[in-house]
Scaffold this active site. Structure first.
Site, PDB file in Angstrom:
ATOM      1  N   GLY B 285       0.823  -1.203   0.000  1.00 58.49           N
ATOM      2  CA  GLY B 285       0.000   0.000   0.000  1.00 58.49           C
ATOM      3  C   GLY B 285       0.857   1.252   0.000  1.00 58.49           C
ATOM      4  O   GLY B 285       1.965   1.272  -0.545  1.00 58.49           O
ATOM      5  N   SER B 286       0.345   2.288   0.671  1.00 56.86           N
ATOM      6  CA  SER B 286       0.904   3.628   0.501  1.00 56.86           C
ATOM      7  C   SER B 286       2.352   3.790   0.939  1.00 56.86           C
ATOM      8  O   SER B 286       3.003   4.757   0.542  1.00 56.86           O
ATOM      9  CB  SER B 286       0.062   4.628   1.276  1.00 56.86           C
ATOM     10  OG  SER B 286      -1.274   4.525   0.845  1.00 56.86           O
TER      11      SER B 286
END
Lengths: 124, 576
Positions: B285-286
């Site tokens: 993810g981020s």
């Protein structure tokens, strides 16, 4: 002729006796050495076991639990730390130096710097 | 003789016979002499042989024959398998001598009675099994390995003939589950089956000097405690955490939860034995935006002063790329990082291009298994073929699965001035130079430090702030893939941070598998709410241990050092 034989006989006997004595002495010393070595080994083995036990007793979870139950200590916070230079001088110098680490956590967020000023700073 | 020849009155009895007998006597004498000679010769040969043998044995063959009592015991004590210690010398694995019980069935007189009495003393054995073993047609059967001294005494007291003890070594892990995944464990014959025990199996056999790991048991404990707490609080399935030395690549702590007791590895399930830190690969993810932004800044396709339009979600093929908290406007690069904009990151990666991204991730070592001293290392899952859509999703951490160790190590390279080191579990000697490759320029690294600090100061990572230690980092919240689609409720929440950001010394990573939000997090289970506080607390507790002094974060110099101009639009527009 007879005298020479006697001397040789005496020498031979003495050598034999000395050898006998030496052999037994060496044997005794060897036994002693083996005994000492065995004792050292068994001591080392005991130390080895004790080291394992020491490590087992120093389990971090156990220490944490013990310290919680028996000590009145808390984890150090940043406000409790100062450098040597921050300490006031003893005696004549009555002016205490300004603490560098003033770490009071402010409740209100710090004001953002002026954009113009800051862009000059960030421009590199 | 002749003169004395007597008259007939005195006949000499020998006279006549003398002549007659002379030949026979002489012959007898001859025979006797011959026999003596032969016997003497034989004796001489015999003595000569004895003498020669004596010379041979005493002069030339000394020491070849073993003495019955064996060589005298030496003073050195050595176990069959070497110890494993942490960087401060704390014992993590050692061997202890135990007695193992075996039987020679041929010498057991009454197998039934022996089995009955043995089971009384060792209740954990099954009577039928023991009986079958004692009646076996073999000369050696193990009955029970590694008895306690008390059990050994009890068995000895039974006085059953045919039962014997053999001295054996047993592997002991004093710290138990705390370092289970790293140190690993051994089988009943002391062969390494997992972790360091397996990787260094040959070196540990007959090793006299202990193997010194890079771990610090105190830091490991703090990470373990904080992760366990978060895992319980947010009812997560699992958790992983890492503390890495940013300048040497040494792993100071690595935790994977749930864990197991290496003293009884058989009792643990596969889930518990799975090392999420190195064997597990996840779409992060981020947190991946760290690498996207670093890549774009290093390639020069983006600067801190320009930005991208994030008003509209991107529609490509059947996918829609949208932001978690849409700002619906033009965003500068620092804002894209701070608000964790997927749209912005995707556009940023597109500007660098697919080949550029592939090449950059390859340089960071994200496309092949991590090189670390553990047998349990997961292979990253990369898209094949690598299309433009993959470039865009990888920009915000979907489509490429890597292990937490790789994420932490990559982050270390981004913040430490751009040098990628090989992560290691062995303590490095302080005097030896650490090999590394420059993956981004020091200037990009400096910019990335500002951005990471910005996330903690103003962005999604505020909960990771440990006042005084200048924490910087990036949150990550990824939806887990399940049955062909991403599950909105099954999250992988993480935070990767470093401190102090002026000259980062340690990288700290926390990752929670399927956490659930509660009242304290206002129902959120994102990286900023569940993982960032873990990193903050870990840093607060380990900084005094590793000798990082707190500073006044509000001092003008530091505020200026980390200042990032968020709203660069005006200048950007002017240049258009």
């Amino acid at each position: 002729m007879r005298r020479a034989a006697l001397i040789w006989l005496a020498l031979g006997g003495a050598a034999g006796f000395a050898l006998f004595e030496l052999k037994y002495e060496v044997q005794t010393l060897e036994d002693e050495l083996a005994h000492l070595n065995r004792a050292i080994r068994s001591d080392q083995e005991e130390i080895h076991v004790l080291k394992a036990e020491w490590s087992y007793l120093n389990r971090t979870e156990r220490l944490a639990d013990l310290s919680r139950r028996h000590l009145d200590l808390q984890p150090i916070t940043t406000t409790q730390m100062l450098t040597i230079e921050d300490l006031p001088m003893r005696g004549g110098d009555t002016q205490p130096q300004r603490p560098v680490l003033d770490l009071k956590i402010k409740t209100d967020p710090p004001a953002a710097p002026e954009p113009a000023l800051a862009s000059a700073g960030a421009g590199q | 003789m002749m003169g004395r020849r007597p008259t007939a009155l005195h006949p000499n009895p020998w006279e006549n016979g003398g002549l007659r007998l002379e030949g026979a006597a002489k012959q007898a004498m001859e025979t006797g002499r011959n026999r003596l000679l032969i016997t003497g010769f034989l004796f001489a040969v015999g003595f000569l042989m004895v003498g020669l043998r004596l010379v041979e044995v005493s002069l030339f063959q000394e020491g070849t024959e073993s003495r019955l009592a064996g060589p005298p015991p030496t003073a050195t004590f050595q176990m069959e398998r070497g110890d494993i210690v942490d960087r401060n010398g704390v014992l993590l694995a050692t061997s202890l001598a135990t007695a193992s019980l075996y039987a020679d069935p041929a010498r057991v007189l009454d197998a039934k009675d022996a089995a009955r009495r043995l089971v009384q003393v060792l209740p954990e054995l099954s009577k039928a099994e023991v009986l079958a073993k004692l009646q076996a047609k073999r000369r050696f059967v193990w009955l029970r390995r590694n008895l306690t001294p008390r059990q050994q005494y009890a068995v000895n007291r039974l006085g059953i003939p045919g039962l014997y003890f053999r001295r054996e070594e047993r592997r002991v892990y004093p710290h138990g589950r705390l370092v289970a995944h790293l140190v690993g464990f051994t089988g009943v014959d002391n062969n390494g089956l997992a972790g360091i025990e397996r990787y260094f199996d040959d070196a540990l056999r007959g090793g006299t000097t202990p193997l010194t790991l890079s771990l610090d048991i105190r830091i490991q404990h703090i990470l373990h405690a904080e992760l366990s707490r978060a895992m319980t609080e947010y009812e997560a399935l699992g958790a992983a955490g890492l503390v890495l030395d940013a300048s040497t690549g040494e792993v100071l702590a690595m935790v994977s939860l749930p864990d197991f007791d290496p003293n009884q590895p058989g009792a643990a399930g596969d889930e518990a034995r799975f090392n999420r830190g190195t064997l597990g690969v996840y779409e992060m993810g981020s947190t991946f935006k760290i690498f996207t932004v670093a890549m774009a800044l290093d390639a020069g396709t983006a600067t801190l002063d320009n930005g991208y339009d994030a008003t509209e979600p991107i529609r490509i093929a059947r996918f829609t790329i949208r932001d978690f908290k849409p700002q619906r406007r033009w965003l500068s690069v620092p804002e894209i990082f701070m608000y964790s904009s997927n749209i912005g990151a995707a556009k940023m990666a597109l500007d660098v291009g697919t080949t550029g991204q592939q090449e950059f991730l390859e340089r960071l070592g994200f496309l092949r298994p991590a090189r670390i001293e553990l047998p349990e290392v997961g292979t990253p899952i990369a898209p094949s073929p690598w299309r433009e859509i993959n470039t865009m999703t990888i920009a915000f951490g979907y489509g490429l699965a890597i292990s937490p160790l790789q994420l932490a190590n990559g982050t270390a390279a981004i913040v430490n001035g751009g040098v990628l080191h090989r992560p290691t579990l062995l303590k490095r000697r302080p005097d030896e130079p650490v090999p590394g490759t420059q993956v981004i320029s020091p200037r990009t690294s400096e910019k990335m430090r500002r951005l990471l600090r910005l996330v903690v100061l103003e962005g999604t990572g505020k909960n990771a702030a440990a006042p005084g230690y200048l924490v910087g980092g990036k949150t990550g919240t990824a939806e887990k893939m399940g049955a062909g689609a991403y599950l909105e409720k099954a999250l992988l929440s993480s935070f990767v941070g470093a401190f102090p950001m002026t000259d980062p010394r340690y990288v700290v990573l926390a990752l929670l598998d399927e956490p659930h939000g509660n009242e304290r997090t206002f129902g959120y289970a994102t990286g900023g709410w569940v993982a960032a506080p873990v990193v903050g607390r870990v840093i607060e507790r380990i900084a005094p241990l590793v000798g990082v002094a707190p500073v006044d974060e509000d001092s003008p110099e530091l505020r200026e050092a980390f200042y990032v101009n968020l709203d660069a639009r005006g200048r950007n527009l002017a240049s258009f």
